[in-house]
Design a protein around this motif. Structure first.
Motif, PDB file in Angstrom:
ATOM      1  N   THR A 145       0.737  14.565  -1.758  1.00  0.00           N
ATOM      2  CA  THR A 145       0.697  13.692  -0.575  1.00  0.00           C
ATOM      3  C   THR A 145      -0.168  14.314   0.520  1.00  0.00           C
ATOM      4  OG1 THR A 145       2.815  12.691  -1.090  1.00  0.00           O
ATOM      5  CG2 THR A 145       2.129  12.588   1.202  1.00  0.00           C
ATOM      6  N   LEU A 166       5.206   4.262   3.171  1.00  0.00           N
ATOM      7  CA  LEU A 166       5.613   5.277   2.191  1.00  0.00           C
ATOM      8  C   LEU A 166       7.006   4.943   1.675  1.00  0.00           C
ATOM      9  CD1 LEU A 166       4.258   6.936   4.907  1.00  0.00           C
ATOM     10  CD2 LEU A 166       4.050   8.608   3.069  1.00  0.00           C
ATOM     11  N   ILE A 193       2.650   5.037  -1.965  1.00  0.00           N
ATOM     12  CA  ILE A 193       1.999   5.016  -0.655  1.00  0.00           C
ATOM     13  C   ILE A 193       0.987   3.880  -0.624  1.00  0.00           C
ATOM     14  CG2 ILE A 193       0.537   6.348   0.935  1.00  0.00           C
ATOM     15  CD1 ILE A 193       1.865   8.897  -0.389  1.00  0.00           C
ATOM     16  N   TYR A 233       2.862   4.261  10.521  1.00  0.00           N
ATOM     17  CA  TYR A 233       3.632   4.518   9.306  1.00  0.00           C
ATOM     18  C   TYR A 233       4.838   3.601   9.242  1.00  0.00           C
ATOM     19  CZ  TYR A 233       1.111   8.982   9.121  1.00  0.00           C
ATOM     20  OH  TYR A 233       0.147   9.954   9.066  1.00  0.00           O
TER      21      TYR A 233
END
Ligand SMILES: Nc1ncnc2c1ncn2[C@@H]1O[C@H](COP(=O)(O)OP(=O)(O)O)[C@@H](O)[C@H]1O
Ligand SMILES: [Mg+2]
Length: 146
Positions: A11, A123, A133, A30
């Motif tokens: 990641t 995510l 992701i 995010y």
């Protein structure tokens, strides 16, 4: 774009590739639960931007800043931000300029305040070590491949 990583290091490596493609002026929002890897991928983004890998969770500071010669990274935690007035006081809008990248955890809380060209990185924890992701909002990351 959809990616699957099998370790935290993978990641970070994906984040690094994302970071290399940033030019400044981007807002990254995010989406994802606690432990999904938001801070981990930000470590990679910082690396890719040439700002080092000393990225820690912004939970307590609200925003952590990383400055380079040209670009700066502002890493926010919006967990406790619940209104536009709250957001104003964090400096979110002041930091938004062509030499900075904003990366915001818990962006779900500020959805209505995000700019139109926001890059979304979602995510999802598949298992202990596997994360899905998904990047939407900007085609340039197709260059990363799979
Ligand atoms: N594939 C993976 N990608 C990201 N983190 C992973 C992965 N596999 C395991 N982990 C672990 O999951 C945790 C993610 O934590 P963190 O990045 O702080 O999440 P968040 O900021 O979303 O709460 C770390 O302990 C990390 O080592
Ligand atoms: Mg985090």
């Amino acid at each position: 774009m959809r990616f699957v990583t099998n370790s935290a290091d993978e990641t970070v490596a994906l984040g690094e590739k994302i970071g290399r493609l940033l030019r400044g002026g981007e807002v990254i929002a995010y989406r994802g639960d606690l432990g999904a890897g938001k801070t981990t991928i930000t470590r990679g983004i910082s690396l890719g931007m040439g700002l080092g890998d000393e990225v820690t969770s912004p939970t307590f500071a609200l925003v952590n800043e990383y400055h380079g010669d040209k670009l700066s990274l502002y890493h926010f935690d919006m967990y406790r931000i619940t209104s536009a007035e709250d957001l104003e006081t964090t400096g979110f809008f002041d930091f938004m300029n062509e030499d900075s990248v904003i990366a915001a955890e818990w962006s779900e809380n500020i959805e209505d305040e995000l700019p139109e060209d926001t890059i979304f990185i979602e995510l999802r924890r598949v298992s202990d070590d596997v994360r899905e992701i998904i990047i939407t909002g900007d085609d340039r990351f197709e260059a990363i491949g799979n």
